[in-house]
Design a protein around this motif. Sequence first.
Motif, PDB file in Angstrom:
ATOM      1  N   VAL A 157      63.582 -85.378 -38.652  1.00 56.46           N
ATOM      2  CA  VAL A 157      64.689 -84.482 -38.989  1.00 56.46           C
ATOM      3  C   VAL A 157      65.116 -84.815 -40.416  1.00 56.46           C
ATOM      4  O   VAL A 157      65.498 -85.954 -40.711  1.00 56.46           O
ATOM      5  CB  VAL A 157      65.875 -84.661 -38.027  1.00 56.46           C
ATOM      6  N   TYR A 158      65.022 -83.842 -41.307  1.00 52.88           N
ATOM      7  CA  TYR A 158      65.350 -84.057 -42.723  1.00 52.88           C
ATOM      8  C   TYR A 158      66.697 -83.415 -43.045  1.00 52.88           C
ATOM      9  O   TYR A 158      67.063 -82.363 -42.494  1.00 52.88           O
ATOM     10  CB  TYR A 158      64.261 -83.458 -43.614  1.00 52.88           C
ATOM     11  N   LEU A 159      67.400 -84.055 -43.976  1.00 55.57           N
ATOM     12  CA  LEU A 159      68.710 -83.543 -44.371  1.00 55.57           C
ATOM     13  C   LEU A 159      68.592 -82.195 -45.063  1.00 55.57           C
ATOM     14  O   LEU A 159      69.421 -81.298 -44.866  1.00 55.57           O
ATOM     15  CB  LEU A 159      69.397 -84.552 -45.303  1.00 55.57           C
ATOM     16  N   SER A 160      67.547 -82.029 -45.871  1.00 56.13           N
ATOM     17  CA  SER A 160      67.339 -80.764 -46.572  1.00 56.13           C
ATOM     18  C   SER A 160      65.861 -80.410 -46.551  1.00 56.13           C
ATOM     19  O   SER A 160      65.003 -81.275 -46.318  1.00 56.13           O
ATOM     20  CB  SER A 160      67.837 -80.845 -48.022  1.00 56.13           C
ATOM     21  N   THR A 161      65.574 -79.142 -46.819  1.00 60.17           N
ATOM     22  CA  THR A 161      64.183 -78.703 -46.863  1.00 60.17           C
ATOM     23  C   THR A 161      63.456 -79.330 -48.042  1.00 60.17           C
ATOM     24  O   THR A 161      62.265 -79.651 -47.959  1.00 60.17           O
ATOM     25  CB  THR A 161      64.132 -77.164 -46.948  1.00 60.17           C
ATOM     26  N   LEU A 162      64.162 -79.538 -49.155  1.00 61.04           N
ATOM     27  CA  LEU A 162      63.549 -80.167 -50.315  1.00 61.04           C
ATOM     28  C   LEU A 162      63.098 -81.587 -49.981  1.00 61.04           C
ATOM     29  O   LEU A 162      62.002 -82.017 -50.379  1.00 61.04           O
ATOM     30  CB  LEU A 162      64.533 -80.176 -51.485  1.00 61.04           C
ATOM     31  N   ASP A 163      63.928 -82.330 -49.233  1.00 60.42           N
ATOM     32  CA  ASP A 163      63.539 -83.680 -48.810  1.00 60.42           C
ATOM     33  C   ASP A 163      62.271 -83.633 -47.967  1.00 60.42           C
ATOM     34  O   ASP A 163      61.372 -84.474 -48.118  1.00 60.42           O
ATOM     35  CB  ASP A 163      64.662 -84.328 -47.998  1.00 60.42           C
ATOM     36  N   ALA A 164      62.196 -82.633 -47.065  1.00 56.09           N
ATOM     37  CA  ALA A 164      61.019 -82.514 -46.196  1.00 56.09           C
ATOM     38  C   ALA A 164      59.771 -82.219 -47.021  1.00 56.09           C
ATOM     39  O   ALA A 164      58.705 -82.825 -46.796  1.00 56.09           O
ATOM     40  CB  ALA A 164      61.252 -81.414 -45.163  1.00 56.09           C
ATOM     41  N   VAL A 165      59.879 -81.319 -47.989  1.00 53.93           N
ATOM     42  CA  VAL A 165      58.724 -80.956 -48.820  1.00 53.93           C
ATOM     43  C   VAL A 165      58.271 -82.150 -49.658  1.00 53.93           C
ATOM     44  O   VAL A 165      57.072 -82.454 -49.750  1.00 53.93           O
ATOM     45  CB  VAL A 165      59.075 -79.745 -49.708  1.00 53.93           C
ATOM     46  N   ASP A 166      59.211 -82.847 -50.262  1.00 60.27           N
ATOM     47  CA  ASP A 166      58.856 -84.009 -51.093  1.00 60.27           C
ATOM     48  C   ASP A 166      58.147 -85.084 -50.268  1.00 60.27           C
ATOM     49  O   ASP A 166      57.241 -85.769 -50.764  1.00 60.27           O
ATOM     50  CB  ASP A 166      60.108 -84.592 -51.748  1.00 60.27           C
ATOM     51  N   ALA A 167      58.554 -85.229 -49.010  1.00 58.58           N
ATOM     52  CA  ALA A 167      57.974 -86.283 -48.175  1.00 58.58           C
ATOM     53  C   ALA A 167      56.628 -85.887 -47.582  1.00 58.58           C
ATOM     54  O   ALA A 167      55.790 -86.761 -47.319  1.00 58.58           O
ATOM     55  CB  ALA A 167      58.953 -86.630 -47.050  1.00 58.58           C
TER      56      ALA A 167
END
Length: 569
Positions: free
Chosen positions: A555-565
């Motif tokens: 579960v990511y705080l933001s979509t940008l965090d998910a994409v970067d990871a």
Amino acid sequence: MSSIAARLIPTWLRQYQLTALPTDLVAGLVVGVLVIPQSLGYAVLAGLPPVYGLYSAIVPVLVYAWLGSSNVQAVGPVAITAIMTASGLLPYAEQGTEQYALMASLLALMVGALLWIAGRLKLGWIMQFISRGVSAGFVSGAAVLIFVSQLKYLMAIPIAGSSLVGYLSTMQRYASQVHPLTLVIGIIAFVLLVANRYASQWVWRTWLSSSYAKWAERLFPLVLLGIAIVLSMLLHWNSLGVATIGRIPQGLPSFTLPHMTDLQEALKLLPTAGLMALIVFVSSSSVASTYARLRGESFDANHELTGLGLANLSGGLFQSFAVAGGFSRTAINADSGAKTPLASLVTVLVMIAALIAFSNALAPLPYALLGATIMASIIGLIDIATLKSAWQRDRLDGASFLAAFVGVLIFGLNTGLVIGLMVSFASLIWQSSKPHVAIVGQLGGTGHFRNINRHDVVTFDNLLMLRIDESLFFGNSESVHHRILNAMQQYPAAQEIILIMAAVNHIDLTAQEMLSTLNKELALQNKRLHFSFIKGPVMDIIGQTPLISELSGQVYLSTLDAVDALKDI
């Protein structure tokens, strides 16, 4: 001032400014004089003697002025409550005028009780669930029925029924018995009133200034009423077979307990009372909230429910039928300069004066003129503009309009309203069952993600990002499941599935189970399910469930965090 007195005396009176007194007096006098013929006509429309229209404009108006939510709304007998009263009491029409009048007061009491209870339970939010299409369709259908029902006064034949088919069939049966002179009087009055209302720019404004033309337009129905009374006396229309309202009882309405032979009679009226209460609330709240916005005032739907409820409760004890906020009379009240409910108190004094001093003067008034007055005023309620707008912008709301409109014409008011509501709720369920699920990509080098079909975005081969634009519940969970699976078939190389939950405000048990199943299906394909942007209240619901504890991804705080990871995995 003691706290008890403060509670008993309304805020508008405790804070009254004397500078508002002249305009309140003028507005009250204008409304009182202009709605006398309208009130008489609405009583006739309700199947009651004309005097009951004046009775209904006294006690309920006093109570609403004291306890209602609006400073300028003019409450009283209106077309919708009149036709619904006539429709609901049709089985009692043969029991005599006195018994019928008592049943009409009983119906007003029931409507008032339901509104008051709803106010105490703070059910003002119910107004949100009556779509514009349903309310406009119902009012438009009722307007057509009202128009047709008044033909009996222009033709002097006994037209009756609860639907358009019923009215037309009885009209055909008695067509040979039309009274020629009555028809001529009615047609002339109708044409003059329609021309005054809808062609005033040619009738008045070609030779009068704008302000004088406005007053000429407003006063014309009253002038026509006076002319009709004079001609009726001079030409002895009554002796020529033209029906007139006859002697109006002199004096004020008396305290009368509505007669109820047994509980079953009241229970039979309960569905009609419930639908009337709903329509009274919706129509009155629409008027009151509109003028509150225009005047920069607050509007409390629950306060409105209580005020309307007590107005109808008290009116039912003083020979009134059900009342509501009137569109036209409120407009006249506001345009005439009303600042506070004191204007309504002045209107009540005008009605009292009419009953005490001028009741005999109204006796020669032909019923044909009252019918023509109602017909001319009701045309404006046939809301073709809303139907056109709905059909262009929202076909489902247009369908709700047509369902309510056609249902009223074919099956009558109560059934027509129920049909409209059912179609409206069915449309809502259908829309909710097909939520929008968008495949998104990254907008340039920003942290924004947009629909790939609408924007030039960057996508990643190993990522499939899906934005769910509705809350998830049992009605749409399967549809969302299918859309996610279809998207995966379009992008088979994607190993990381990210569901963007920014627009999801709730996930019920069925939807949780669907997402858990999806998680397991992806795991069998060596793919992972991730969530981004889950709102706090939603996480509170699902945080301790198997959906999160068994989640294959994160579960990511933001979509940008998910994409970067995940984009380089």
